[in-house]
Design a protein around this motif. Structure first.
Motif, PDB file in Angstrom:
ATOM      1  N   CYS A   1      36.967  39.633  29.500  1.00  0.00           N
ATOM      2  CA  CYS A   1      37.163  40.309  28.211  1.00  0.00           C
ATOM      3  C   CYS A   1      38.642  40.337  27.834  1.00  0.00           C
ATOM      4  O   CYS A   1      39.021  39.992  26.714  1.00  0.00           O
ATOM      5  CB  CYS A   1      36.599  41.731  28.290  1.00  0.00           C
ATOM      6  N   ILE A   2      39.473  40.751  28.773  1.00  0.00           N
ATOM      7  CA  ILE A   2      40.908  40.848  28.496  1.00  0.00           C
ATOM      8  C   ILE A   2      41.476  39.479  28.149  1.00  0.00           C
ATOM      9  O   ILE A   2      42.256  39.332  27.196  1.00  0.00           O
ATOM     10  CB  ILE A   2      41.638  41.460  29.713  1.00  0.00           C
ATOM     11  N   THR A   3      41.092  38.464  28.914  1.00  0.00           N
ATOM     12  CA  THR A   3      41.592  37.113  28.646  1.00  0.00           C
ATOM     13  C   THR A   3      41.147  36.621  27.283  1.00  0.00           C
ATOM     14  O   THR A   3      41.925  35.994  26.547  1.00  0.00           O
ATOM     15  CB  THR A   3      41.083  36.156  29.740  1.00  0.00           C
ATOM     16  N   ARG A   4      39.904  36.915  26.906  1.00  0.00           N
ATOM     17  CA  ARG A   4      39.398  36.488  25.597  1.00  0.00           C
ATOM     18  C   ARG A   4      40.197  37.135  24.473  1.00  0.00           C
ATOM     19  O   ARG A   4      40.551  36.475  23.489  1.00  0.00           O
ATOM     20  CB  ARG A   4      37.909  36.824  25.476  1.00  0.00           C
ATOM     21  N   TRP A   5      40.494  38.413  24.586  1.00  0.00           N
ATOM     22  CA  TRP A   5      41.283  39.097  23.563  1.00  0.00           C
ATOM     23  C   TRP A   5      42.685  38.499  23.460  1.00  0.00           C
ATOM     24  O   TRP A   5      43.191  38.290  22.360  1.00  0.00           O
ATOM     25  CB  TRP A   5      41.384  40.593  23.893  1.00  0.00           C
ATOM     26  N   LEU A   6      43.301  38.226  24.587  1.00  0.00           N
ATOM     27  CA  LEU A   6      44.651  37.651  24.571  1.00  0.00           C
ATOM     28  C   LEU A   6      44.639  36.270  23.925  1.00  0.00           C
ATOM     29  O   LEU A   6      45.512  35.937  23.118  1.00  0.00           O
ATOM     30  CB  LEU A   6      45.208  37.566  25.986  1.00  0.00           C
ATOM     31  N   ASN A   7      43.641  35.452  24.259  1.00  0.00           N
ATOM     32  CA  ASN A   7      43.550  34.126  23.669  1.00  0.00           C
ATOM     33  C   ASN A   7      43.213  34.175  22.184  1.00  0.00           C
ATOM     34  O   ASN A   7      43.502  33.224  21.447  1.00  0.00           O
ATOM     35  CB  ASN A   7      42.506  33.290  24.408  1.00  0.00           C
ATOM     36  N   ALA A   8      42.609  35.275  21.753  1.00  0.00           N
ATOM     37  CA  ALA A   8      42.309  35.444  20.326  1.00  0.00           C
ATOM     38  C   ALA A   8      43.547  35.877  19.538  1.00  0.00           C
ATOM     39  O   ALA A   8      43.497  35.936  18.309  1.00  0.00           O
ATOM     40  CB  ALA A   8      41.197  36.467  20.134  1.00  0.00           C
ATOM     41  N   GLY A   9      44.629  36.171  20.243  1.00  0.00           N
ATOM     42  CA  GLY A   9      45.860  36.557  19.565  1.00  0.00           C
ATOM     43  C   GLY A   9      46.081  38.046  19.420  1.00  0.00           C
ATOM     44  O   GLY A   9      47.006  38.472  18.727  1.00  0.00           O
ATOM     45  N   VAL A  10      45.238  38.866  20.054  1.00  0.00           N
ATOM     46  CA  VAL A  10      45.449  40.313  20.004  1.00  0.00           C
ATOM     47  C   VAL A  10      46.750  40.633  20.753  1.00  0.00           C
ATOM     48  O   VAL A  10      46.952  40.155  21.872  1.00  0.00           O
ATOM     49  CB  VAL A  10      44.273  41.065  20.660  1.00  0.00           C
TER      50      VAL A  10
ATOM     51  N   VAL B   1      47.418  38.646  40.410  1.00  0.00           N
ATOM     52  CA  VAL B   1      47.275  37.894  39.167  1.00  0.00           C
ATOM     53  C   VAL B   1      45.821  37.474  39.027  1.00  0.00           C
ATOM     54  O   VAL B   1      45.180  37.071  39.998  1.00  0.00           O
ATOM     55  CB  VAL B   1      48.191  36.648  39.175  1.00  0.00           C
ATOM     56  N   ALA B   2      45.295  37.580  37.815  1.00  0.00           N
ATOM     57  CA  ALA B   2      43.900  37.217  37.578  1.00  0.00           C
ATOM     58  C   ALA B   2      43.656  35.755  37.920  1.00  0.00           C
ATOM     59  O   ALA B   2      44.459  34.879  37.588  1.00  0.00           O
ATOM     60  CB  ALA B   2      43.534  37.497  36.123  1.00  0.00           C
ATOM     61  N   ASP B   3      42.555  35.503  38.575  1.00  0.00           N
ATOM     62  CA  ASP B   3      42.173  34.157  38.996  1.00  0.00           C
ATOM     63  C   ASP B   3      41.360  33.505  37.889  1.00  0.00           C
ATOM     64  O   ASP B   3      40.282  33.999  37.523  1.00  0.00           O
ATOM     65  CB  ASP B   3      41.357  34.250  40.287  1.00  0.00           C
ATOM     66  N   ARG B   4      41.853  32.411  37.354  1.00  0.00           N
ATOM     67  CA  ARG B   4      41.138  31.730  36.263  1.00  0.00           C
ATOM     68  C   ARG B   4      39.744  31.282  36.679  1.00  0.00           C
ATOM     69  O   ARG B   4      38.847  31.137  35.844  1.00  0.00           O
ATOM     70  CB  ARG B   4      41.940  30.513  35.792  1.00  0.00           C
ATOM     71  N   ARG B   5      39.530  31.055  37.976  1.00  0.00           N
ATOM     72  CA  ARG B   5      38.243  30.551  38.431  1.00  0.00           C
ATOM     73  C   ARG B   5      37.116  31.564  38.265  1.00  0.00           C
ATOM     74  O   ARG B   5      35.940  31.189  38.261  1.00  0.00           O
ATOM     75  CB  ARG B   5      38.339  30.144  39.900  1.00  0.00           C
ATOM     76  N   VAL B   6      37.432  32.855  38.121  1.00  0.00           N
ATOM     77  CA  VAL B   6      36.387  33.871  38.004  1.00  0.00           C
ATOM     78  C   VAL B   6      35.953  34.085  36.553  1.00  0.00           C
ATOM     79  O   VAL B   6      34.965  34.768  36.303  1.00  0.00           O
ATOM     80  CB  VAL B   6      36.848  35.222  38.600  1.00  0.00           C
ATOM     81  N   LEU B   7      36.699  33.520  35.610  1.00  0.00           N
ATOM     82  CA  LEU B   7      36.482  33.831  34.200  1.00  0.00           C
ATOM     83  C   LEU B   7      35.302  33.065  33.625  1.00  0.00           C
ATOM     84  O   LEU B   7      35.222  31.838  33.755  1.00  0.00           O
ATOM     85  CB  LEU B   7      37.742  33.521  33.390  1.00  0.00           C
ATOM     86  N   VAL B   8      34.388  33.775  32.983  1.00  0.00           N
ATOM     87  CA  VAL B   8      33.240  33.145  32.331  1.00  0.00           C
ATOM     88  C   VAL B   8      33.554  32.916  30.862  1.00  0.00           C
ATOM     89  O   VAL B   8      34.322  33.660  30.241  1.00  0.00           O
ATOM     90  CB  VAL B   8      31.972  34.014  32.461  1.00  0.00           C
ATOM     91  N   ASN B   9      32.957  31.867  30.289  1.00  0.00           N
ATOM     92  CA  ASN B   9      33.063  31.682  28.849  1.00  0.00           C
ATOM     93  C   ASN B   9      31.936  32.436  28.160  1.00  0.00           C
ATOM     94  O   ASN B   9      31.103  33.073  28.823  1.00  0.00           O
ATOM     95  CB  ASN B   9      33.048  30.188  28.490  1.00  0.00           C
TER      96      ASN B   9
END
Length: 324
Positions: free
Chosen positions: A269-278, A94-102
């Protein structure tokens, strides 16, 4: 499919088959329960002793099964893997939220890459666009390495398209047909000769156009190359990334997991797209995964889902008259 008797095993399975047929580890030894248990155990772990990802374990198990089927044709009494019921206990993948950059951190990291190395050698500057395609288009590093100019539609304005056709993973000279360190393969989890078009936003179009204007193309028309025009090595883009993190991040974040690997830009990138509603299915198509994999890996990284679920439960409780 097992090979016919007398034929050599497929190239990608020669290492596994060699293990089964060496003098100190005969084919028949794998039928021993203790030996085979050790084989299965090793499938689930990396060389450093940490658990391998679930997909890695399953891929290794499939390769081992094919090698064993070939060994059955060569004289092994049966395929012990078909009788094995051992469950893999490894990383949860599972993707680790701690690695995600804004977005701001990502821009700072890309800017920092351009400061790595001297201006004349362009060690960092020639890789800014490389990391940008990971962050803005969700490419895997091996896909970015194999990207060619002919695969890029980069209009003067608006969205463009990258049509992915191959990957260039590091396999080692002894494992490639060409004798080079980088193998040339089709896209991961896809049939040979298939491609994957990925729409890219104007900001990435501009970055790629500027990169090509400054550096042109490398050998074979590839978008990214090293100083000699050869294939960009994984050690190269790892070292540049490590130096860029020291420039871009505060001292207390350098030792943190934040963007610790270039691959983490793809996760962001993937997380950003999912949060954007894609929709998950569209995200999966663009990044070359199945919807099931996207849901499993990133379900904990989508903002607002817990609050939305709580609101629905609260509403249901109010309708049932169960609120305090």
């Amino acid at each position: 499919m097992p090979a016919n008797a007398g034929e050599d095993p497929p190239a990608e399975l020669k290492a596994a088959y060699h293990w089964l047929t060496t003098t100190d580890r005969q084919v028949g030894d794998v039928a021993d329960a203790a030996v085979f248990e050790d084989v299965l155990y090793r499938l689930g772990y990396k060389l450093d002793g940490t658990p391998a990802a679930g997909d890695t374990y399953r891929r290794r198990r499939r390769a081992l099964n094919t090698a064993l089927e070939h060994a059955v044709v060569a004289g092994l009494s049966g395929n012990p893997l078909q009788r094995a019921r051992r469950k893999h206990v490894g990383s949860n993948d599972v993707a680790d939220r701690r690695v995600l950059v804004n977005a701001l951190q990502a821009r700072q990291l890309l800017a920092a890459v351009s400061y790595v190395g001297s201006w004349d050698r362009c060690r960092g500057r020639r890789l800014v666009a490389f990391y940008a395609v990971l962050y803005y288009a969700g490419l895997r590093p091996a896909e970015a390495v194999g990207l060619r100019r002919s695969d890029c539609h980069l209009p003067d304005a608006g969205w463009g398209t990258l049509t992915l056709r191959e990957t260039r993973p590091v396999s080692g000279k002894q494992w490639t047909d060409s004798g080079e360190r980088h193998d040339c393969r089709g896209l991961k989890t896809r049939e040979a000769m298939s491609d994957r078009p990925v729409p890219i936003p104007p900001v990435l179009v501009a970055i790629l156009r500027a990169h090509l204007d400054a550096f042109g193309t490398a050998k074979e028309g590839r978008v990214f190359g090293n100083e000699r025009g050869g294939v960009v090595g994984s050690s190269t883009y790892w070292r540049v990334w490590e130096e860029a993190r020291e420039y871009a991040l505060p001292p207390d974040r350098v030792d943190s997991p934040l963007a610790g690997r270039p691959y983490d830009l793809r996760h962001a990138c993937i997380t950003r797209w999912l949060n954007a509603g894609v929709p998950i299915a569209e995200v999966a198509r663009r990044v070359g995964n199945s919807p099931e994999v996207i849901h499993r890996r990133y379900h904990g990284c989508i903002d607002g889902h817990e609050e939305a679920a709580n609101a629905k439960i609260t509403k249901a409780l109010e309708e049932d008259g169960d609120t305090a």
